[in-house]
Design a protein around this motif. Structure first.
Motif, PDB file in Angstrom:
ATOM      1  N   MET A   1       0.805  -1.185   0.000  1.00 13.54           N
ATOM      2  CA  MET A   1       0.000   0.000   0.000  1.00 13.54           C
ATOM      3  C   MET A   1       0.863   1.270   0.000  1.00 13.54           C
ATOM      4  O   MET A   1       0.574   2.209  -0.730  1.00 13.54           O
ATOM      5  CB  MET A   1      -0.889  -0.051   1.253  1.00 13.54           C
ATOM      6  N   LYS A   2       1.877   1.249   0.838  1.00 13.21           N
ATOM      7  CA  LYS A   2       2.781   2.392   0.897  1.00 13.21           C
ATOM      8  C   LYS A   2       3.461   2.625  -0.440  1.00 13.21           C
ATOM      9  O   LYS A   2       3.613   3.767  -0.885  1.00 13.21           O
ATOM     10  CB  LYS A   2       3.873   2.138   1.951  1.00 13.21           C
ATOM     11  N   GLU A   3       3.885   1.555  -1.054  1.00 14.77           N
ATOM     12  CA  GLU A   3       4.578   1.664  -2.336  1.00 14.77           C
ATOM     13  C   GLU A   3       3.660   2.250  -3.398  1.00 14.77           C
ATOM     14  O   GLU A   3       4.094   3.060  -4.221  1.00 14.77           O
ATOM     15  CB  GLU A   3       5.095   0.295  -2.778  1.00 14.77           C
ATOM     16  N   GLN A   4       2.407   1.851  -3.403  1.00 14.71           N
ATOM     17  CA  GLN A   4       1.464   2.378  -4.393  1.00 14.71           C
ATOM     18  C   GLN A   4       1.216   3.870  -4.168  1.00 14.71           C
ATOM     19  O   GLN A   4       1.120   4.641  -5.125  1.00 14.71           O
ATOM     20  CB  GLN A   4       0.143   1.608  -4.326  1.00 14.71           C
ATOM     21  N   ASP A   5       1.133   4.275  -2.914  1.00 13.10           N
ATOM     22  CA  ASP A   5       0.929   5.695  -2.617  1.00 13.10           C
ATOM     23  C   ASP A   5       2.145   6.518  -3.074  1.00 13.10           C
ATOM     24  O   ASP A   5       1.988   7.598  -3.653  1.00 13.10           O
ATOM     25  CB  ASP A   5       0.685   5.905  -1.117  1.00 13.10           C
ATOM     26  N   GLU A   6       3.330   5.999  -2.789  1.00 16.83           N
ATOM     27  CA  GLU A   6       4.546   6.698  -3.208  1.00 16.83           C
ATOM     28  C   GLU A   6       4.633   6.762  -4.731  1.00 16.83           C
ATOM     29  O   GLU A   6       5.013   7.781  -5.310  1.00 16.83           O
ATOM     30  CB  GLU A   6       5.785   6.003  -2.646  1.00 16.83           C
ATOM     31  N   LYS A   8       2.136   6.673  -6.819  1.00 15.30           N
ATOM     32  CA  LYS A   8       1.102   7.586  -7.297  1.00 15.30           C
ATOM     33  C   LYS A   8       1.553   9.039  -7.122  1.00 15.30           C
ATOM     34  O   LYS A   8       1.345   9.879  -7.996  1.00 15.30           O
ATOM     35  CB  LYS A   8      -0.209   7.348  -6.546  1.00 15.30           C
ATOM     36  N   LYS A   9       2.224   9.338  -6.001  1.00 18.41           N
ATOM     37  CA  LYS A   9       2.739  10.684  -5.772  1.00 18.41           C
ATOM     38  C   LYS A   9       3.800  11.034  -6.814  1.00 18.41           C
ATOM     39  O   LYS A   9       3.812  12.136  -7.351  1.00 18.41           O
ATOM     40  CB  LYS A   9       3.357  10.800  -4.372  1.00 18.41           C
ATOM     41  N   ASN A  10       4.647  10.072  -7.092  1.00 18.83           N
ATOM     42  CA  ASN A  10       5.691  10.302  -8.096  1.00 18.83           C
ATOM     43  C   ASN A  10       5.094  10.522  -9.484  1.00 18.83           C
ATOM     44  O   ASN A  10       5.546  11.387 -10.230  1.00 18.83           O
ATOM     45  CB  ASN A  10       6.677   9.140  -8.128  1.00 18.83           C
ATOM     46  N   VAL A  11       4.104   9.735  -9.836  1.00 19.11           N
ATOM     47  CA  VAL A  11       3.454   9.875 -11.142  1.00 19.11           C
ATOM     48  C   VAL A  11       2.752  11.224 -11.227  1.00 19.11           C
ATOM     49  O   VAL A  11       2.827  11.925 -12.243  1.00 19.11           O
ATOM     50  CB  VAL A  11       2.466   8.705 -11.386  1.00 19.11           C
ATOM     51  N   ASP A  12       2.062  11.622 -10.161  1.00 20.09           N
ATOM     52  CA  ASP A  12       1.390  12.923 -10.148  1.00 20.09           C
ATOM     53  C   ASP A  12       2.388  14.072 -10.280  1.00 20.09           C
ATOM     54  O   ASP A  12       2.147  15.049 -11.000  1.00 20.09           O
ATOM     55  CB  ASP A  12       0.574  13.093  -8.854  1.00 20.09           C
ATOM     56  N   GLU A  13       3.512  13.939  -9.598  1.00 25.52           N
ATOM     57  CA  GLU A  13       4.540  14.974  -9.686  1.00 25.52           C
ATOM     58  C   GLU A  13       5.124  15.046 -11.085  1.00 25.52           C
ATOM     59  O   GLU A  13       5.360  16.134 -11.620  1.00 25.52           O
ATOM     60  CB  GLU A  13       5.650  14.700  -8.661  1.00 25.52           C
ATOM     61  N   LEU A  14       5.357  13.888 -11.714  1.00 25.67           N
ATOM     62  CA  LEU A  14       5.874  13.875 -13.080  1.00 25.67           C
ATOM     63  C   LEU A  14       4.871  14.495 -14.061  1.00 25.67           C
ATOM     64  O   LEU A  14       5.263  15.226 -14.981  1.00 25.67           O
ATOM     65  CB  LEU A  14       6.222  12.451 -13.506  1.00 25.67           C
ATOM     66  N   LYS A  15       3.593  14.216 -13.870  1.00 25.66           N
ATOM     67  CA  LYS A  15       2.565  14.812 -14.739  1.00 25.66           C
ATOM     68  C   LYS A  15       2.543  16.327 -14.571  1.00 25.66           C
ATOM     69  O   LYS A  15       2.402  17.072 -15.541  1.00 25.66           O
ATOM     70  CB  LYS A  15       1.190  14.225 -14.411  1.00 25.66           C
ATOM     71  N   ARG A  16       2.658  16.781 -13.315  1.00 25.27           N
ATOM     72  CA  ARG A  16       2.645  18.219 -13.052  1.00 25.27           C
ATOM     73  C   ARG A  16       3.856  18.893 -13.715  1.00 25.27           C
ATOM     74  O   ARG A  16       3.726  19.945 -14.340  1.00 25.27           O
ATOM     75  CB  ARG A  16       2.673  18.474 -11.541  1.00 25.27           C
ATOM     76  N   ILE A  17       4.999  18.264 -13.626  1.00 28.60           N
ATOM     77  CA  ILE A  17       6.207  18.821 -14.251  1.00 28.60           C
ATOM     78  C   ILE A  17       6.073  18.821 -15.767  1.00 28.60           C
ATOM     79  O   ILE A  17       6.472  19.777 -16.433  1.00 28.60           O
ATOM     80  CB  ILE A  17       7.452  18.026 -13.801  1.00 28.60           C
ATOM     81  N   ALA A  18       5.514  17.757 -16.335  1.00 28.58           N
ATOM     82  CA  ALA A  18       5.364  17.657 -17.783  1.00 28.58           C
ATOM     83  C   ALA A  18       4.376  18.688 -18.318  1.00 28.58           C
ATOM     84  O   ALA A  18       4.534  19.194 -19.435  1.00 28.58           O
ATOM     85  CB  ALA A  18       4.914  16.254 -18.179  1.00 28.58           C
TER      86      ALA A  18
END
Length: 170
Positions: A1-6, A8-18
């Motif tokens: 669960m922790k890994e999925q949250d991390e 998801k945060k990383n993917v969201d951050e990458l989308k925001r940067i892109a």
């Protein structure tokens, strides 16, 4: 669960940067790029000024030749001082990178001229123009290197004396 949250945060951050607009450059060249360009230009100028001595007829007196060479090196040092006064401040040139580029290019020119001169079918005892050009640029290299070393020593002494004067006031 922790890994999925991390993740998801990383993917969201990458989308925001892109999706963020690209940052535009404020200047044409960065200070490091200006340093390299200025070093290349000064090395070319130093080499051309040195080789321009070949256009002057050989004087009959050795003292005249020494005066011409002193004028050439004085002109090169004057240009160096002017570059430091105006370009270093305006374009924020990194002095060390600038000087390294100048000296490496002059050394490369010396090596190229020596290689070209050694491939000529002339006798070893005959002086080729490539060897004389390499020697002339070598003198220019030594003169500029001595100037820069003396400059560094003088600036270090001045800096040290300022620190000593500051300590004495306290």
């Amino acid at each position: 669960m922790k890994e999925q949250d991390e993740m998801k945060k990383n993917v969201d951050e990458l989308k925001r940067i892109a999706q963020a607009p690209a940052a535009r450059r404020k200047t044409l060249l960065t200070p490091k790029e200006w340093s390299v360009v200025a070093g290349i230009l000064f090395a070319a100028l130093a080499g051309l000024l040195t080789l321009s001595l070949d256009l002057i007829a050989v004087p009959e007196k050795d003292s005249t030749l020494w005066v011409l060479m002193a004028l050439l090196y004085g002109l090169l040092i004057l240009i160096t001082v002017l570059v430091e006064r105006f370009l270093v401040r305006k374009f924020q040139i990194h002095r060390t990178l600038y000087y390294v580029v100048v000296h490496i290019l002059l050394l490369a020119a010396i090596i190229v001229l020596i290689v070209i001169g050694s491939r000529q079918p002339e006798s070893v005892y005959e002086v080729s123009t490539e060897f004389s050009y390499a020697m002339a640029i070598g003198f220019t290299e030594v003169a500029l290197l001595l100037y820069h070393l003396c400059r560094v020593v003088v600036l270090a002494i001045l800096e040290h004396s300022k620190k000593d004067a500051g300590k004495k006031k306290r």
